[in-house]
Write a protein that holds these residues in place. Structure first.
Motif, PDB file in Angstrom:
ATOM      1  N   ALA A 184       0.832  -1.207   0.000  1.00  0.00           N
ATOM      2  CA  ALA A 184       0.000   0.000   0.000  1.00  0.00           C
ATOM      3  C   ALA A 184       0.866   1.255   0.000  1.00  0.00           C
ATOM      4  O   ALA A 184       0.515   2.263  -0.620  1.00  0.00           O
ATOM      5  CB  ALA A 184      -0.937  -0.008   1.197  1.00  0.00           C
ATOM      6  N   ALA A 185       1.999   1.175   0.691  1.00  0.00           N
ATOM      7  CA  ALA A 185       2.906   2.336   0.722  1.00  0.00           C
ATOM      8  C   ALA A 185       3.467   2.632  -0.663  1.00  0.00           C
ATOM      9  O   ALA A 185       3.875   3.768  -0.941  1.00  0.00           O
ATOM     10  CB  ALA A 185       4.038   2.071   1.712  1.00  0.00           C
ATOM     11  N   ARG A 186       3.482   1.632  -1.535  1.00  0.00           N
ATOM     12  CA  ARG A 186       3.972   1.813  -2.901  1.00  0.00           C
ATOM     13  C   ARG A 186       2.824   1.916  -3.902  1.00  0.00           C
ATOM     14  O   ARG A 186       3.039   1.807  -5.113  1.00  0.00           O
ATOM     15  CB  ARG A 186       4.893   0.655  -3.293  1.00  0.00           C
ATOM     16  CG  ARG A 186       6.085   0.465  -2.377  1.00  0.00           C
ATOM     17  CD  ARG A 186       7.132  -0.428  -3.014  1.00  0.00           C
ATOM     18  NE  ARG A 186       6.571  -1.694  -3.456  1.00  0.00           N
ATOM     19  CZ  ARG A 186       6.424  -2.773  -2.699  1.00  0.00           C
ATOM     20  NH1 ARG A 186       6.785  -2.731  -1.423  1.00  0.00           N
ATOM     21  NH2 ARG A 186       5.931  -3.891  -3.183  1.00  0.00           N
ATOM     22  N   GLY A 187       1.591   2.055  -3.396  1.00  0.00           N
ATOM     23  CA  GLY A 187       0.441   2.166  -4.289  1.00  0.00           C
ATOM     24  C   GLY A 187       0.084   0.867  -4.963  1.00  0.00           C
ATOM     25  O   GLY A 187      -0.335   0.849  -6.126  1.00  0.00           O
ATOM     26  N   LYS A 188       0.192  -0.246  -4.214  1.00  0.00           N
ATOM     27  CA  LYS A 188      -0.069  -1.560  -4.783  1.00  0.00           C
ATOM     28  C   LYS A 188      -0.871  -2.387  -3.784  1.00  0.00           C
ATOM     29  O   LYS A 188      -0.695  -2.245  -2.574  1.00  0.00           O
ATOM     30  CB  LYS A 188       1.253  -2.258  -5.107  1.00  0.00           C
ATOM     31  CG  LYS A 188       1.128  -3.590  -5.821  1.00  0.00           C
ATOM     32  CD  LYS A 188       2.525  -4.127  -6.155  1.00  0.00           C
ATOM     33  CE  LYS A 188       2.459  -5.444  -6.889  1.00  0.00           C
ATOM     34  NZ  LYS A 188       3.815  -5.974  -7.197  1.00  0.00           N
ATOM     35  N   ALA A 189      -1.776  -3.250  -4.259  1.00  0.00           N
ATOM     36  CA  ALA A 189      -2.576  -4.084  -3.361  1.00  0.00           C
ATOM     37  C   ALA A 189      -2.988  -5.362  -4.073  1.00  0.00           C
ATOM     38  O   ALA A 189      -3.118  -5.398  -5.316  1.00  0.00           O
ATOM     39  CB  ALA A 189      -3.822  -3.337  -2.886  1.00  0.00           C
ATOM     40  N   GLU A 190      -3.192  -6.425  -3.298  1.00  0.00           N
ATOM     41  CA  GLU A 190      -3.608  -7.711  -3.846  1.00  0.00           C
ATOM     42  C   GLU A 190      -5.129  -7.751  -3.979  1.00  0.00           C
ATOM     43  O   GLU A 190      -5.860  -7.267  -3.109  1.00  0.00           O
ATOM     44  CB  GLU A 190      -3.134  -8.846  -2.937  1.00  0.00           C
ATOM     45  CG  GLU A 190      -3.388 -10.234  -3.494  1.00  0.00           C
ATOM     46  CD  GLU A 190      -2.770 -11.329  -2.638  1.00  0.00           C
ATOM     47  OE1 GLU A 190      -2.921 -12.514  -2.984  1.00  0.00           O
ATOM     48  OE2 GLU A 190      -2.142 -10.991  -1.613  1.00  0.00           O
ATOM     49  N   ILE A 191      -5.611  -8.332  -5.055  1.00  0.00           N
ATOM     50  CA  ILE A 191      -7.055  -8.507  -5.248  1.00  0.00           C
ATOM     51  C   ILE A 191      -7.522  -9.633  -4.328  1.00  0.00           C
ATOM     52  O   ILE A 191      -7.012 -10.756  -4.407  1.00  0.00           O
ATOM     53  CB  ILE A 191      -7.376  -8.845  -6.716  1.00  0.00           C
ATOM     54  CG1 ILE A 191      -6.981  -7.673  -7.619  1.00  0.00           C
ATOM     55  CG2 ILE A 191      -8.850  -9.181  -6.895  1.00  0.00           C
ATOM     56  CD1 ILE A 191      -7.114  -7.971  -9.107  1.00  0.00           C
ATOM     57  N   TYR A 192      -8.484  -9.328  -3.447  1.00  0.00           N
ATOM     58  CA  TYR A 192      -8.936 -10.345  -2.499  1.00  0.00           C
ATOM     59  C   TYR A 192     -10.354 -10.833  -2.761  1.00  0.00           C
ATOM     60  O   TYR A 192     -10.827 -11.764  -2.109  1.00  0.00           O
ATOM     61  CB  TYR A 192      -8.815  -9.846  -1.057  1.00  0.00           C
ATOM     62  CG  TYR A 192      -9.622  -8.603  -0.724  1.00  0.00           C
ATOM     63  CD1 TYR A 192     -10.995  -8.672  -0.511  1.00  0.00           C
ATOM     64  CD2 TYR A 192      -8.988  -7.365  -0.597  1.00  0.00           C
ATOM     65  CE1 TYR A 192     -11.721  -7.536  -0.186  1.00  0.00           C
ATOM     66  CE2 TYR A 192      -9.703  -6.229  -0.281  1.00  0.00           C
ATOM     67  CZ  TYR A 192     -11.080  -6.315  -0.069  1.00  0.00           C
ATOM     68  OH  TYR A 192     -11.796  -5.184   0.243  1.00  0.00           O
ATOM     69  N   MET A 193     -11.066 -10.206  -3.732  1.00  0.00           N
ATOM     70  CA  MET A 193     -12.397 -10.681  -4.069  1.00  0.00           C
ATOM     71  C   MET A 193     -12.700 -10.364  -5.526  1.00  0.00           C
ATOM     72  O   MET A 193     -12.359  -9.293  -6.027  1.00  0.00           O
ATOM     73  CB  MET A 193     -13.468 -10.044  -3.178  1.00  0.00           C
ATOM     74  CG  MET A 193     -14.865 -10.658  -3.378  1.00  0.00           C
ATOM     75  SD  MET A 193     -16.123  -9.926  -2.305  1.00  0.00           S
ATOM     76  CE  MET A 193     -16.323  -8.323  -3.106  1.00  0.00           C
ATOM     77  N   ILE A 194     -13.330 -11.333  -6.199  1.00  0.00           N
ATOM     78  CA  ILE A 194     -13.765 -11.154  -7.577  1.00  0.00           C
ATOM     79  C   ILE A 194     -15.193 -11.661  -7.677  1.00  0.00           C
ATOM     80  O   ILE A 194     -15.514 -12.739  -7.170  1.00  0.00           O
ATOM     81  CB  ILE A 194     -12.865 -11.930  -8.566  1.00  0.00           C
ATOM     82  CG1 ILE A 194     -11.433 -11.377  -8.544  1.00  0.00           C
ATOM     83  CG2 ILE A 194     -13.426 -11.855  -9.975  1.00  0.00           C
ATOM     84  CD1 ILE A 194     -10.478 -12.130  -9.463  1.00  0.00           C
ATOM     85  N   LYS A 195     -16.051 -10.897  -8.323  1.00  0.00           N
ATOM     86  CA  LYS A 195     -17.427 -11.370  -8.532  1.00  0.00           C
ATOM     87  C   LYS A 195     -17.992 -10.742  -9.804  1.00  0.00           C
ATOM     88  O   LYS A 195     -17.548  -9.680 -10.255  1.00  0.00           O
ATOM     89  CB  LYS A 195     -18.310 -11.051  -7.337  1.00  0.00           C
ATOM     90  CG  LYS A 195     -18.581  -9.577  -7.098  1.00  0.00           C
ATOM     91  CD  LYS A 195     -19.533  -9.393  -5.929  1.00  0.00           C
ATOM     92  CE  LYS A 195     -19.861  -7.922  -5.702  1.00  0.00           C
ATOM     93  NZ  LYS A 195     -20.814  -7.734  -4.574  1.00  0.00           N
ATOM     94  N   ARG A 196     -18.983 -11.428 -10.362  1.00  0.00           N
ATOM     95  CA  ARG A 196     -19.651 -10.933 -11.550  1.00  0.00           C
ATOM     96  C   ARG A 196     -20.691  -9.890 -11.165  1.00  0.00           C
ATOM     97  O   ARG A 196     -21.338  -9.996 -10.129  1.00  0.00           O
ATOM     98  CB  ARG A 196     -20.344 -12.082 -12.281  1.00  0.00           C
ATOM     99  CG  ARG A 196     -19.390 -13.169 -12.768  1.00  0.00           C
ATOM    100  CD  ARG A 196     -18.630 -12.712 -13.999  1.00  0.00           C
ATOM    101  NE  ARG A 196     -17.670 -13.729 -14.446  1.00  0.00           N
ATOM    102  CZ  ARG A 196     -16.840 -13.570 -15.463  1.00  0.00           C
ATOM    103  NH1 ARG A 196     -16.860 -12.437 -16.159  1.00  0.00           N
ATOM    104  NH2 ARG A 196     -16.011 -14.517 -15.809  1.00  0.00           N
TER     105      ARG A 196
END
Length: 273
Positions: A184-196
């Motif tokens: 987050a400090a580098r402006g990056k994050a992991e996707i933790y949810m995907i839905k239609r």
């Protein structure tokens, strides 16, 4: 530690923890099913070994002294010691100790308990003791597979692995939090949810207003190798998290990343560019 090292440690801890939990479940299942594989009221002993035994009091017995014990008592020393109220059915029970004599020969020995007015004991008060010559013989014939092949009681094995599983879970949690903070400090994050959704494929990730991500922004979606696989338009943000909808033919999977690199100009408060 850099991001790759933290991610590797997290994945290793996750796999070890998952493996421990799987083994724990198998051990518990083995312990439960071993009781079905074991013959009723049959117990395994080594010469000189003791174990606790219990049973219902015969109908005409009110005290330990009213019990009549029959069997090879010189080989299997059978000593009822106290009475108590049964927990599940509430019946009157006795409890005692059975000990195989030091010079007991290998084999099966039957001991019965009955009241004075009974001509023959009830099946529930007929106990079979299998005496083995040595520990390897006893282990080879154990009803529980964990005991047979590993040498530990399945419940003991499960209990010993549980702290390791908890430790791995905590390790995964703290490493994941560290990864989130560092990214987050580098402006990056992991996707933790995907839905239609009607608008398209919707993703959620851990960047929000505190990180400068506002509704209307376009963010970059990258795979584990750092290659761009799509872009998404932010549709909603809280202080720490956002949701976005992929644009065009972009792709996303759990574990992919969202980055603010190459972010398109954001909308202002009125929703205009």
């Amino acid at each position: 530690m850099n991001e790759k090292t933290v991610g590797t440690l997290r994945n290793v801890a996750s796999r070890i923890g998952g493996l421990c939990m799987a083994i724990i479940v198998l051990c518990v299942i083995d312990g439960l099913t071993s009781q079905l594989r074991q013959e009723f009221n049959t117990f395994d002993l080594l010469p000189g070994e003791s174990m606790v035994v219990s049973g219902h009091m015969p109908p005409d017995a009110t005290d330990i002294k009213d019990l009549i014990i029959e069997g090879p008592l010189e080989t299997i020393q059978f000593r009822p010691e106290s009475t108590y109220k049964g927990f599940w059915m509430g019946g009157f029970m006795w409890k005692g100790e059975a000990t195989a004599a030091q010079n007991a020969a290998a084999g099966k020995y039957m001991v019965t308990v009955r009241g004075e007015k009974e001509e023959k004991p009830h099946a529930a008060l007929t106990f079979t003791f299998r005496v083995y010559a040595d520990a390897p013989s006893k282990r080879a014939n154990a009803a529980a597979y964990v005991m047979r092949y590993v040498g530990f009681h399945p419940y003991a094995a499960a209990a010993s692995l549980f702290p390791l599983a908890i430790l791995c879970g905590l390790t995964v949690f703290f490493l994941a939090k560290k990864m989130e903070r560092d990214m987050a400090a580098r402006g990056k994050a992991e996707i933790y949810m995907i839905k239609r959704s009607p608008e398209g494929l919707q993703i959620s990730f851990g960047l929000g207003r505190d990180h400068g991500v506002l509704p209307g922004a376009l963010v970059c979606v990258q795979n584990e190798a750092g290659l761009t696989v799509g872009r998404a338009k932010v549709t909603g943000s809280t202080e720490t998290d956002s949701t976005a909808v992929l644009t065009g033919d972009g792709q996303a999977e759990l574990g992919h990343f969202v980055t603010q690199d190459l972010v398109a100009p954001r909308e202002d408060a009125t929703g205009k560019d």
